[in-house]
Design a protein around this motif. Structure first.
Motif, short mmCIF file in Angstrom:
data_model
loop_
_atom_site.label_atom_id
_atom_site.label_comp_id
_atom_site.label_asym_id
_atom_site.label_seq_id
_atom_site.Cartn_x
_atom_site.Cartn_y
_atom_site.Cartn_z
N UNK A 1 40.92 50.53 37.09
CA UNK A 1 40.37 49.69 36.03
C UNK A 1 41.28 48.52 35.70
N UNK A 2 40.63 47.38 35.42
CA UNK A 2 41.35 46.19 34.99
C UNK A 2 41.73 46.27 33.51
N UNK A 3 40.83 46.82 32.71
CA UNK A 3 41.03 46.92 31.26
C UNK A 3 40.68 48.32 30.81
N UNK A 4 41.55 48.90 30.01
CA UNK A 4 41.33 50.22 29.42
C UNK A 4 41.30 50.00 27.92
N UNK B 1 48.64 57.35 23.01
CA UNK B 1 48.49 58.39 24.03
C UNK B 1 48.34 57.79 25.43
N UNK B 2 47.47 56.81 25.56
CA UNK B 2 47.20 56.23 26.88
C UNK B 2 48.39 55.41 27.37
N UNK C 1 47.55 40.50 34.47
CA UNK C 1 46.44 41.09 35.16
C UNK C 1 45.53 39.99 35.65
N UNK C 2 45.94 39.31 36.65
CA UNK C 2 45.15 38.22 37.19
C UNK C 2 44.26 38.74 38.30
N UNK C 3 43.02 38.35 38.27
CA UNK C 3 42.05 38.80 39.28
C UNK C 3 42.05 37.80 40.43
N UNK C 4 42.16 38.32 41.63
CA UNK C 4 42.03 37.49 42.82
C UNK C 4 40.65 37.75 43.42
N UNK C 5 40.12 36.79 44.13
CA UNK C 5 38.80 36.93 44.74
C UNK C 5 37.76 37.34 43.71
N UNK C 6 37.78 36.71 42.56
CA UNK C 6 36.89 37.16 41.49
C UNK C 6 35.42 37.04 41.83
N UNK C 7 35.06 36.24 42.82
CA UNK C 7 33.66 36.16 43.22
C UNK C 7 33.21 37.42 43.94
N UNK C 8 34.14 38.18 44.51
CA UNK C 8 33.79 39.35 45.29
C UNK C 8 34.11 40.66 44.57
N UNK C 9 35.04 40.66 43.66
CA UNK C 9 35.45 41.87 42.98
C UNK C 9 34.82 41.95 41.60
N UNK D 1 53.95 52.05 34.60
CA UNK D 1 54.46 50.70 34.85
C UNK D 1 54.07 49.78 33.69
N UNK D 2 54.77 48.68 33.58
CA UNK D 2 54.40 47.69 32.57
C UNK D 2 53.02 47.11 32.84
N UNK D 3 52.69 46.94 34.10
CA UNK D 3 51.37 46.41 34.46
C UNK D 3 50.27 47.36 33.97
N UNK D 4 50.48 48.64 34.11
CA UNK D 4 49.49 49.60 33.61
C UNK D 4 49.42 49.56 32.09
N UNK D 5 50.56 49.47 31.42
CA UNK D 5 50.56 49.39 29.95
C UNK D 5 49.80 48.16 29.46
N UNK D 6 49.92 47.06 30.19
CA UNK D 6 49.23 45.83 29.79
C UNK D 6 47.72 45.93 29.95
N UNK D 7 47.24 46.87 30.73
CA UNK D 7 45.80 47.07 30.90
C UNK D 7 45.17 47.68 29.64
#
Length: 173
Positions: free
Chosen positions: A91-94, A104-105, A1-9, A111-117
């Motif tokens: 959301x980035x983190x749940x 449950x969540x 879960x890498x954030x791009x453009x972290x100054x804007x997002x 997706x694996x990407x969603x599970x990693x959140x």
């Protein structure tokens, strides 16, 4: 879960418990306070939700609002139910409060990407050694609400430190 453009997002956090009237709205309030106190308000988006629909549209439990107010917290989030499609996208983190919430969540993730959140609040409890979750205080007394708030304050503090420590290449995987 890498954030791009972290100054804007914004970094987006969603706190989850069973009904969204005790633990998750308290975590929402605590993290918002901590983010505001750190001068990071413009960098974060914070929300909370419940797994079930029982309390949708309601204020948090009166006891949680009262115990939170004694700590200077505004625990006034209006309960909503977790929406897997929207919330995994948004959301980035749940952050879940216990193992049942986690199971449950993560089962709702497609997706694996969603599970990693999905992360556990207990993984950020540093001042309460041995605590494996944030127990639901709903059927308890004042001491149970105080314990939940103590644990959530501990977890939120260390979660924020972990996120801030990884700002250069924000990834908590």
């Amino acid at each position: 879960m890498t954030r791009q453009n972290q100054d804007k997002e914004k970094i987006s956090l969603l706190f989850i418990c069973l009904g969204n009237i005790c633990r998750s709205p308290a975590a929402h309030a605590i993290m918002q306070r901590d983010v505001d106190d750190a001068g990071l308000t413009d960098r974060f988006s914070i929300d909370s939700a419940g797994i079930g629909p029982w309390h949708v549209g309601s204020l948090p439990d009166r006891r949680m609002r009262q115990h939170g107010a004694r700590r200077g917290l505004d625990v006034s989030h209006i309960a909503r139910q977790f929406d897997a499609g929207r919330d995994f996208r948004s959301f980035d983190y749940i952050v879940v409060m216990d193992d049942d919430n986690y199971r449950t969540i993560t089962k709702m993730a497609t997706t694996d990407a969603d599970r990693r959140k999905v992360i556990k609040m207990a993984d950020y409890l540093k001042d309460h050694h041995g605590a494996q979750s944030v127990p639901d205080p709903y059927y308890g007394d004042g001491a149970d609400f105080e314990l939940a708030l103590d644990l959530i304050e501990d977890g939120c503090s260390h979660l924020l430190q972990a996120i801030n420590g990884k700002e250069d290449n924000l990834a908590m995987d």
